[in-house]
Design a protein around this motif. Structure first.
Motif, PDB file in Angstrom:
ATOM      1  N   VAL A 155      -3.764   5.792  15.852  1.00  0.00           N
ATOM      2  CA  VAL A 155      -3.689   4.438  15.298  1.00  0.00           C
ATOM      3  C   VAL A 155      -3.105   4.572  13.891  1.00  0.00           C
ATOM      4  O   VAL A 155      -3.703   5.214  13.027  1.00  0.00           O
ATOM      5  CB  VAL A 155      -5.079   3.787  15.227  1.00  0.00           C
ATOM      6  N   HIS A 156      -1.954   3.982  13.646  1.00  0.00           N
ATOM      7  CA  HIS A 156      -1.303   4.061  12.336  1.00  0.00           C
ATOM      8  C   HIS A 156      -1.915   3.007  11.414  1.00  0.00           C
ATOM      9  O   HIS A 156      -1.943   1.816  11.756  1.00  0.00           O
ATOM     10  CB  HIS A 156       0.200   3.850  12.467  1.00  0.00           C
ATOM     11  N   VAL A 157      -2.404   3.438  10.262  1.00  0.00           N
ATOM     12  CA  VAL A 157      -3.067   2.530   9.324  1.00  0.00           C
ATOM     13  C   VAL A 157      -2.269   2.523   8.029  1.00  0.00           C
ATOM     14  O   VAL A 157      -2.061   3.572   7.413  1.00  0.00           O
ATOM     15  CB  VAL A 157      -4.524   2.967   9.061  1.00  0.00           C
ATOM     16  N   PHE A 158      -1.822   1.325   7.621  1.00  0.00           N
ATOM     17  CA  PHE A 158      -0.965   1.238   6.433  1.00  0.00           C
ATOM     18  C   PHE A 158      -1.385   0.086   5.541  1.00  0.00           C
ATOM     19  O   PHE A 158      -1.735  -0.996   6.011  1.00  0.00           O
ATOM     20  CB  PHE A 158       0.500   1.033   6.831  1.00  0.00           C
ATOM     21  N   GLY A 159      -1.317   0.332   4.247  1.00  0.00           N
ATOM     22  CA  GLY A 159      -1.505  -0.711   3.255  1.00  0.00           C
ATOM     23  C   GLY A 159      -0.853  -0.295   1.953  1.00  0.00           C
ATOM     24  O   GLY A 159      -0.924   0.875   1.572  1.00  0.00           O
ATOM     25  N   SER A 160      -0.202  -1.225   1.283  1.00  0.00           N
ATOM     26  CA  SER A 160       0.364  -0.932  -0.037  1.00  0.00           C
ATOM     27  C   SER A 160      -0.561  -1.509  -1.100  1.00  0.00           C
ATOM     28  O   SER A 160      -1.469  -2.285  -0.805  1.00  0.00           O
ATOM     29  CB  SER A 160       1.773  -1.525  -0.163  1.00  0.00           C
ATOM     30  N   GLY A 161      -0.339  -1.110  -2.343  1.00  0.00           N
ATOM     31  CA  GLY A 161      -1.183  -1.600  -3.422  1.00  0.00           C
ATOM     32  C   GLY A 161      -2.642  -1.243  -3.194  1.00  0.00           C
ATOM     33  O   GLY A 161      -2.975  -0.171  -2.682  1.00  0.00           O
ATOM     34  N   HIS A 162      -3.538  -2.161  -3.533  1.00  0.00           N
ATOM     35  CA  HIS A 162      -4.965  -1.882  -3.378  1.00  0.00           C
ATOM     36  C   HIS A 162      -5.429  -1.923  -1.930  1.00  0.00           C
ATOM     37  O   HIS A 162      -6.573  -1.558  -1.637  1.00  0.00           O
ATOM     38  CB  HIS A 162      -5.780  -2.853  -4.231  1.00  0.00           C
ATOM     39  N   SER A 163      -4.557  -2.326  -1.017  1.00  0.00           N
ATOM     40  CA  SER A 163      -4.900  -2.248   0.403  1.00  0.00           C
ATOM     41  C   SER A 163      -5.068  -0.803   0.851  1.00  0.00           C
ATOM     42  O   SER A 163      -5.629  -0.547   1.919  1.00  0.00           O
ATOM     43  CB  SER A 163      -3.833  -2.948   1.242  1.00  0.00           C
ATOM     44  N   ARG A 164      -4.581   0.120   0.040  1.00  0.00           N
ATOM     45  CA  ARG A 164      -4.816   1.539   0.323  1.00  0.00           C
ATOM     46  C   ARG A 164      -6.313   1.824   0.474  1.00  0.00           C
ATOM     47  O   ARG A 164      -6.706   2.732   1.221  1.00  0.00           O
ATOM     48  CB  ARG A 164      -4.243   2.383  -0.813  1.00  0.00           C
ATOM     49  N   ILE A 165      -7.153   1.084  -0.229  1.00  0.00           N
ATOM     50  CA  ILE A 165      -8.597   1.296  -0.166  1.00  0.00           C
ATOM     51  C   ILE A 165      -9.079   1.232   1.275  1.00  0.00           C
ATOM     52  O   ILE A 165      -9.892   2.051   1.724  1.00  0.00           O
ATOM     53  CB  ILE A 165      -9.332   0.264  -1.032  1.00  0.00           C
ATOM     54  N   MET A 166      -8.572   0.257   2.030  1.00  0.00           N
ATOM     55  CA  MET A 166      -9.011   0.092   3.409  1.00  0.00           C
ATOM     56  C   MET A 166      -8.474   1.194   4.313  1.00  0.00           C
ATOM     57  O   MET A 166      -9.110   1.565   5.303  1.00  0.00           O
ATOM     58  CB  MET A 166      -8.566  -1.268   3.949  1.00  0.00           C
ATOM     59  N   VAL A 167      -7.289   1.715   3.980  1.00  0.00           N
ATOM     60  CA  VAL A 167      -6.727   2.827   4.753  1.00  0.00           C
ATOM     61  C   VAL A 167      -7.652   4.031   4.661  1.00  0.00           C
ATOM     62  O   VAL A 167      -8.000   4.657   5.673  1.00  0.00           O
ATOM     63  CB  VAL A 167      -5.316   3.192   4.250  1.00  0.00           C
ATOM     64  N   GLU A 168      -8.083   4.351   3.449  1.00  0.00           N
ATOM     65  CA  GLU A 168      -8.941   5.509   3.262  1.00  0.00           C
ATOM     66  C   GLU A 168     -10.371   5.248   3.727  1.00  0.00           C
ATOM     67  O   GLU A 168     -11.116   6.180   4.029  1.00  0.00           O
ATOM     68  CB  GLU A 168      -8.901   5.944   1.800  1.00  0.00           C
ATOM     69  N   GLU A 169     -10.752   3.980   3.799  1.00  0.00           N
ATOM     70  CA  GLU A 169     -12.061   3.642   4.350  1.00  0.00           C
ATOM     71  C   GLU A 169     -12.120   3.962   5.846  1.00  0.00           C
ATOM     72  O   GLU A 169     -13.175   4.308   6.376  1.00  0.00           O
ATOM     73  CB  GLU A 169     -12.361   2.159   4.106  1.00  0.00           C
ATOM     74  N   MET A 170     -10.972   3.829   6.506  1.00  0.00           N
ATOM     75  CA  MET A 170     -10.935   4.113   7.939  1.00  0.00           C
ATOM     76  C   MET A 170     -11.031   5.603   8.217  1.00  0.00           C
ATOM     77  O   MET A 170     -11.757   6.049   9.100  1.00  0.00           O
ATOM     78  CB  MET A 170      -9.646   3.533   8.540  1.00  0.00           C
ATOM     79  N   TRP A 171     -10.300   6.422   7.465  1.00  0.00           N
ATOM     80  CA  TRP A 171     -10.265   7.875   7.698  1.00  0.00           C
ATOM     81  C   TRP A 171      -9.467   8.540   6.592  1.00  0.00           C
ATOM     82  O   TRP A 171      -8.447   7.995   6.196  1.00  0.00           O
ATOM     83  CB  TRP A 171      -9.623   8.171   9.064  1.00  0.00           C
ATOM     84  N   PRO A 172      -9.920   9.686   6.064  1.00  0.00           N
ATOM     85  CA  PRO A 172     -11.103  10.459   6.423  1.00  0.00           C
ATOM     86  C   PRO A 172     -12.223  10.267   5.399  1.00  0.00           C
ATOM     87  O   PRO A 172     -11.997  10.358   4.196  1.00  0.00           O
ATOM     88  CB  PRO A 172     -10.589  11.887   6.358  1.00  0.00           C
ATOM     89  N   ARG A 173     -13.403  10.006   5.856  1.00  0.00           N
ATOM     90  CA  ARG A 173     -14.583   9.926   4.998  1.00  0.00           C
ATOM     91  C   ARG A 173     -15.820  10.057   5.877  1.00  0.00           C
ATOM     92  O   ARG A 173     -15.722  10.034   7.108  1.00  0.00           O
ATOM     93  CB  ARG A 173     -14.604   8.624   4.204  1.00  0.00           C
ATOM     94  N   TYR A 174     -16.975  10.225   5.254  1.00  0.00           N
ATOM     95  CA  TYR A 174     -18.211  10.300   6.034  1.00  0.00           C
ATOM     96  C   TYR A 174     -18.306   9.116   6.986  1.00  0.00           C
ATOM     97  O   TYR A 174     -17.975   7.983   6.635  1.00  0.00           O
ATOM     98  CB  TYR A 174     -19.441  10.270   5.117  1.00  0.00           C
ATOM     99  N   GLY A 175     -18.783   9.402   8.189  1.00  0.00           N
ATOM    100  CA  GLY A 175     -18.952   8.334   9.169  1.00  0.00           C
ATOM    101  C   GLY A 175     -17.665   7.920   9.847  1.00  0.00           C
ATOM    102  O   GLY A 175     -17.629   6.893  10.528  1.00  0.00           O
ATOM    103  N   SER A 176     -16.591   8.691   9.684  1.00  0.00           N
ATOM    104  CA  SER A 176     -15.328   8.383  10.347  1.00  0.00           C
ATOM    105  C   SER A 176     -14.906   9.564  11.208  1.00  0.00           C
ATOM    106  O   SER A 176     -15.508  10.638  11.157  1.00  0.00           O
ATOM    107  CB  SER A 176     -14.243   8.041   9.321  1.00  0.00           C
ATOM    108  N   PHE A 177     -13.861   9.379  11.983  1.00  0.00           N
ATOM    109  CA  PHE A 177     -13.489  10.381  12.983  1.00  0.00           C
ATOM    110  C   PHE A 177     -11.977  10.362  13.213  1.00  0.00           C
ATOM    111  O   PHE A 177     -11.295   9.383  12.875  1.00  0.00           O
ATOM    112  CB  PHE A 177     -14.244  10.120  14.293  1.00  0.00           C
ATOM    113  N   PRO A 178     -11.432  11.433  13.802  1.00  0.00           N
ATOM    114  CA  PRO A 178      -9.983  11.527  14.010  1.00  0.00           C
ATOM    115  C   PRO A 178      -9.479  10.483  15.000  1.00  0.00           C
ATOM    116  O   PRO A 178     -10.232   9.938  15.808  1.00  0.00           O
ATOM    117  CB  PRO A 178      -9.779  12.941  14.562  1.00  0.00           C
ATOM    118  N   GLY A 179      -8.181  10.253  14.926  1.00  0.00           N
ATOM    119  CA  GLY A 179      -7.532   9.278  15.792  1.00  0.00           C
ATOM    120  C   GLY A 179      -6.746   8.261  14.993  1.00  0.00           C
ATOM    121  O   GLY A 179      -5.994   7.463  15.556  1.00  0.00           O
ATOM    122  N   PHE A 180      -6.919   8.310  13.674  1.00  0.00           N
ATOM    123  CA  PHE A 180      -6.235   7.375  12.782  1.00  0.00           C
ATOM    124  C   PHE A 180      -5.265   8.133  11.885  1.00  0.00           C
ATOM    125  O   PHE A 180      -5.598   9.185  11.342  1.00  0.00           O
ATOM    126  CB  PHE A 180      -7.258   6.614  11.943  1.00  0.00           C
TER     127      PHE A 180
END
Length: 266
Positions: free
Chosen positions: A42-67
């Protein structure tokens, strides 16, 4: 009502807005789960502060591969604010036509892929073109926007089209027009944005539902987990396994990219 109470009250309203989108969240999660089960990303993209949501999806605690987090530093590096790599340049670049195509030139896309494009206004050129290009490849696009703000904003694109014009599914952060939610007495401009609250809720609802679907399909995700929860040894194993799986999935996006070569079909 204090300014703190204002923000908390409006944040509770955002929770209600997200809850009202359960059916749409479930649909988007189904698309994402199908992509991951197919061995794609799943390709996740955001410019500007939308980057926050990209990194919220993966990779961080409670997240998993596939993004596949597509984060362009030229569009998202805000720390210096002014000078080289400053905010003015980033805001300029996110409205340069053709940049999205150069970014996606790096990947061998498949109709089994899906995409999540985040843009509060839905009016900047690069995320709009990103969604358009994905759709041209037969890839389903989920747009995460702030619906009221996007409706009252003017597209930076010459033809006036917005992100929602190239989305198969639209999710709303529930933030107000202009994003900022708190009115301070004596201050004529509101403060404290709300799209991050709604965006994080939506991203994690999607994540949780995808995890449920993968598990029910017999392929439970490898979740980045804290040592205090699963034990230090298993935490290390999960991290290493998750990163390796991400690398293997990513390799498929590079294997046949672009022009033929001595090692790739192209």
């Amino acid at each position: 009502m204090t300014v703190i109470d204002q923000y908390l009250t409006k944040s509770r309203a955002i929770i209600d807005t997200v809850a009202a989108q359960t059916t749409a969240i479930e649909l988007g999660a189904r698309w994402f789960a199908d992509t991951i089960l197919a061995g794609r990303m799943v390709h996740v993209f955001g410019s500007g502060h939308s980057r926050i949501m990209v990194e919220e999806m993966w990779p961080r605690y409670g997240s998993f591969p596939g993004f596949n987090p597509i984060v362009e530093l030229s569009l998202t590096f805000h720390n210096l604010v002014v000078g080289a790599n400053g905010q003015r340049q980033a805001m300029f670049l996110e409205n340069v036509p053709g940049l999205a195509a150069r970014i996606l030139r790096n990947f061998d896309l498949s109709q089994q892929d899906t995409a999540l494009i985040i843009s509060s206004s839905g009016c900047n050129v690069v995320p709009i073109e990103m969604a358009e290009l994905f759709q041209q490849q037969g890839i389903r696009v989920v747009a995460l926007i702030t619906r009221d703000h996007a409706a009252q904003s003017t597209s930076k694109r010459a033809d006036g089209k917005k992100l929602t014009d190239f989305a198969d599914l639209v999710l709303d952060t529930g933030a107000p027009v202009g994003d900022a939610m708190v009115h301070v007495p004596g201050l004529d401009t509101p403060v404290a944005p709300g799209s991050t609250v709604g965006g994080a809720l939506l991203v994690n609802c999607l994540k949780a539902e995808v995890a449920r679907l993968l598990t029910e399909a017999g392929h439970p995700p490898t979740v980045l987990s804290a040592g205090v929860v699963v034990g230090a040894e298993r935490a290390v194993s999960l991290f290493e396994s998750a990163y390796d799986e991400h690398a293997h999935r990513l390799a498929r996006l590079y294997e046949r990219v672009g022009l033929p070569s001595s090692v790739g079909g192209g």
